[in-house]
Design a protein around this motif. Structure first.
Motif, PDB file in Angstrom:
ATOM      1  N   THR A  75       0.817  -1.211   0.000  1.00 17.88           N
ATOM      2  CA  THR A  75       0.000   0.000   0.000  1.00 17.88           C
ATOM      3  C   THR A  75       0.853   1.265   0.000  1.00 17.88           C
ATOM      4  N   ARG A  76       1.951   1.263  -0.706  1.00 18.23           N
ATOM      5  CA  ARG A  76       2.840   2.424  -0.737  1.00 18.23           C
ATOM      6  C   ARG A  76       2.183   3.579  -1.482  1.00 18.23           C
ATOM      7  N   SER A  77       1.246   4.206  -0.849  1.00 15.07           N
ATOM      8  CA  SER A  77       0.646   5.385  -1.430  1.00 15.07           C
ATOM      9  C   SER A  77       0.752   6.493  -0.390  1.00 15.07           C
ATOM     10  N   TRP A  78      -0.353   6.942   0.139  1.00 14.13           N
ATOM     11  CA  TRP A  78      -0.324   7.982   1.157  1.00 14.13           C
ATOM     12  C   TRP A  78      -0.260   7.348   2.545  1.00 14.13           C
ATOM     13  N   THR A  79       0.700   7.801   3.353  1.00 16.85           N
ATOM     14  CA  THR A  79       0.881   7.290   4.704  1.00 16.85           C
ATOM     15  C   THR A  79       0.491   8.372   5.706  1.00 16.85           C
ATOM     16  N   PRO A  80      -0.484   8.125   6.554  1.00 18.51           N
ATOM     17  CA  PRO A  80      -0.821   9.098   7.604  1.00 18.51           C
ATOM     18  C   PRO A  80       0.355   9.238   8.570  1.00 18.51           C
ATOM     19  N   VAL A  81       0.700  10.485   8.911  1.00 19.73           N
ATOM     20  CA  VAL A  81       1.857  10.727   9.767  1.00 19.73           C
ATOM     21  C   VAL A  81       1.450  11.323  11.111  1.00 19.73           C
ATOM     22  N   CYS A  82       0.690  12.413  11.080  1.00 19.96           N
ATOM     23  CA  CYS A  82       0.309  13.073  12.326  1.00 19.96           C
ATOM     24  C   CYS A  82      -0.794  14.082  12.056  1.00 19.96           C
ATOM     25  N   PRO A  83      -1.484  14.532  13.111  1.00 19.86           N
ATOM     26  CA  PRO A  83      -2.448  15.625  12.934  1.00 19.86           C
ATOM     27  C   PRO A  83      -1.708  16.900  12.530  1.00 19.86           C
ATOM     28  N   LEU A  84      -2.348  17.721  11.721  1.00 20.75           N
ATOM     29  CA  LEU A  84      -1.734  18.964  11.251  1.00 20.75           C
ATOM     30  C   LEU A  84      -1.275  19.840  12.410  1.00 20.75           C
ATOM     31  N   ASP A  85      -2.047  19.887  13.489  1.00 23.12           N
ATOM     32  CA  ASP A  85      -1.682  20.768  14.598  1.00 23.12           C
ATOM     33  C   ASP A  85      -0.436  20.318  15.363  1.00 23.12           C
ATOM     34  N   ARG A  86       0.093  19.136  15.041  1.00 25.40           N
ATOM     35  CA  ARG A  86       1.369  18.692  15.643  1.00 25.40           C
ATOM     36  C   ARG A  86       2.568  19.349  14.963  1.00 25.40           C
ATOM     37  N   LEU A  87       2.344  19.938  13.775  1.00 30.15           N
ATOM     38  CA  LEU A  87       3.418  20.621  13.048  1.00 30.15           C
ATOM     39  C   LEU A  87       3.350  22.109  13.356  1.00 30.15           C
ATOM     40  N   GLU A  88       4.361  22.612  14.035  1.00 33.43           N
ATOM     41  CA  GLU A  88       4.409  24.033  14.349  1.00 33.43           C
ATOM     42  C   GLU A  88       4.787  24.810  13.095  1.00 33.43           C
ATOM     43  N   PRO A  89       4.138  25.954  12.860  1.00 33.97           N
ATOM     44  CA  PRO A  89       4.500  26.765  11.693  1.00 33.97           C
ATOM     45  C   PRO A  89       5.977  27.167  11.722  1.00 33.97           C
ATOM     46  N   ASP A  90       6.595  27.094  10.545  1.00 33.90           N
ATOM     47  CA  ASP A  90       7.991  27.506  10.340  1.00 33.90           C
ATOM     48  C   ASP A  90       9.006  26.729  11.171  1.00 33.90           C
ATOM     49  N   ARG A  91       8.649  25.476  11.477  1.00 34.28           N
ATOM     50  CA  ARG A  91       9.565  24.572  12.177  1.00 34.28           C
ATOM     51  C   ARG A  91       9.507  23.228  11.481  1.00 34.28           C
ATOM     52  N   GLY A  92      10.573  22.499  11.535  1.00 27.39           N
ATOM     53  CA  GLY A  92      10.601  21.180  10.934  1.00 27.39           C
ATOM     54  C   GLY A  92      10.398  20.089  11.969  1.00 27.39           C
ATOM     55  N   VAL A  93       9.990  18.926  11.488  1.00 29.19           N
ATOM     56  CA  VAL A  93       9.869  17.749  12.343  1.00 29.19           C
ATOM     57  C   VAL A  93      10.301  16.546  11.514  1.00 29.19           C
ATOM     58  N   ALA A  94      10.964  15.605  12.143  1.00 28.59           N
ATOM     59  CA  ALA A  94      11.411  14.389  11.450  1.00 28.59           C
ATOM     60  C   ALA A  94      10.360  13.302  11.610  1.00 28.59           C
ATOM     61  N   ALA A  95      10.164  12.561  10.525  1.00 25.67           N
ATOM     62  CA  ALA A  95       9.267  11.404  10.557  1.00 25.67           C
ATOM     63  C   ALA A  95       9.993  10.237   9.909  1.00 25.67           C
ATOM     64  N   LEU A  96       9.871   9.066  10.514  1.00 27.39           N
ATOM     65  CA  LEU A  96      10.449   7.851   9.952  1.00 27.39           C
ATOM     66  C   LEU A  96       9.307   7.076   9.308  1.00 27.39           C
ATOM     67  N   ILE A  97       9.300   7.056   7.975  1.00 21.83           N
ATOM     68  CA  ILE A  97       8.219   6.433   7.222  1.00 21.83           C
ATOM     69  C   ILE A  97       8.808   5.272   6.430  1.00 21.83           C
ATOM     70  N   ASP A  98       8.429   4.065   6.805  1.00 23.62           N
ATOM     71  CA  ASP A  98       8.935   2.864   6.126  1.00 23.62           C
ATOM     72  C   ASP A  98      10.451   2.867   6.018  1.00 23.62           C
ATOM     73  N   GLY A  99      11.111   3.301   7.078  1.00 22.77           N
ATOM     74  CA  GLY A  99      12.571   3.289   7.120  1.00 22.77           C
ATOM     75  C   GLY A  99      13.237   4.489   6.459  1.00 22.77           C
ATOM     76  N   VAL A 100      12.463   5.432   5.941  1.00 24.56           N
ATOM     77  CA  VAL A 100      13.004   6.628   5.301  1.00 24.56           C
ATOM     78  C   VAL A 100      12.806   7.813   6.239  1.00 24.56           C
ATOM     79  N   GLN A 101      13.896   8.532   6.535  1.00 23.88           N
ATOM     80  CA  GLN A 101      13.786   9.729   7.367  1.00 23.88           C
ATOM     81  C   GLN A 101      13.327  10.889   6.490  1.00 23.88           C
ATOM     82  N   VAL A 102      12.188  11.469   6.861  1.00 23.99           N
ATOM     83  CA  VAL A 102      11.589  12.572   6.116  1.00 23.99           C
ATOM     84  C   VAL A 102      11.527  13.796   7.018  1.00 23.99           C
ATOM     85  N   ALA A 103      11.866  14.962   6.461  1.00 26.50           N
ATOM     86  CA  ALA A 103      11.737  16.232   7.168  1.00 26.50           C
ATOM     87  C   ALA A 103      10.445  16.893   6.698  1.00 26.50           C
ATOM     88  N   LEU A 104       9.523  17.134   7.627  1.00 24.00           N
ATOM     89  CA  LEU A 104       8.241  17.770   7.305  1.00 24.00           C
ATOM     90  C   LEU A 104       8.270  19.219   7.763  1.00 24.00           C
TER      91      LEU A 104
END
Length: 120
Positions: A11-40
């Motif tokens: 099912t490698r399509s869209w992966t839910p990561v977190c609620p939008l309000d968990r992302l602070e404006p103008d700040r980054g957050v790291a997510a580990l998605i299927d072993g890939v480190q992503v900066a959101l």
């Protein structure tokens, strides 16, 4: 903060990561998605997702970079050597030929979702 998410390979399509309000404006957050480190990133221009690996410094740190803009382009500056990357494309604005892979990102029903780029 790092968020870890695993989805079945079929099912490698869209992966839910977190609620939008968990992302602070103008700040980054790291997510580990299927072993890939992503900066959101969440900015006034929208949501962006890049690989977390700084291609110049070789460390997984872009989520800790400084979010800003250059000439109206939303950017992140690496915390290591300060190269600036276009959040829309992943292209380095300081070094020709250098780029960070980008991923698709969207918000659906208040939930941030990422679709990893296809290898190859």
């Amino acid at each position: 903060m790092t968020i870890t998410v695993t989805t079945p390979a079929a099912t490698r399509s869209w992966t839910p990561v977190c609620p939008l309000d968990r992302l602070e404006p103008d700040r980054g957050v790291a997510a580990l998605i299927d072993g890939v480190q992503v900066a959101l990133f969440r900015t006034a221009d929208g949501l962006f997702a890049l690989d977390n690996l700084d291609p110049v410094g070789g460390a997984y740190v872009l989520s800790r970079g400084i979010v800003g803009s250059r000439g109206g382009v939303p950017t992140v500056a690496s915390p290591l050597h300060k190269q600036v990357y276009d959040l829309r494309t992943g292209i380095c604005l300081d070094l020709p030929g250098v780029a960070v892979p980008r991923h698709e990102v969207r918000c659906r029903d208040g939930l941030v979702e990422v679709r990893l780029r296809q290898e190859g």
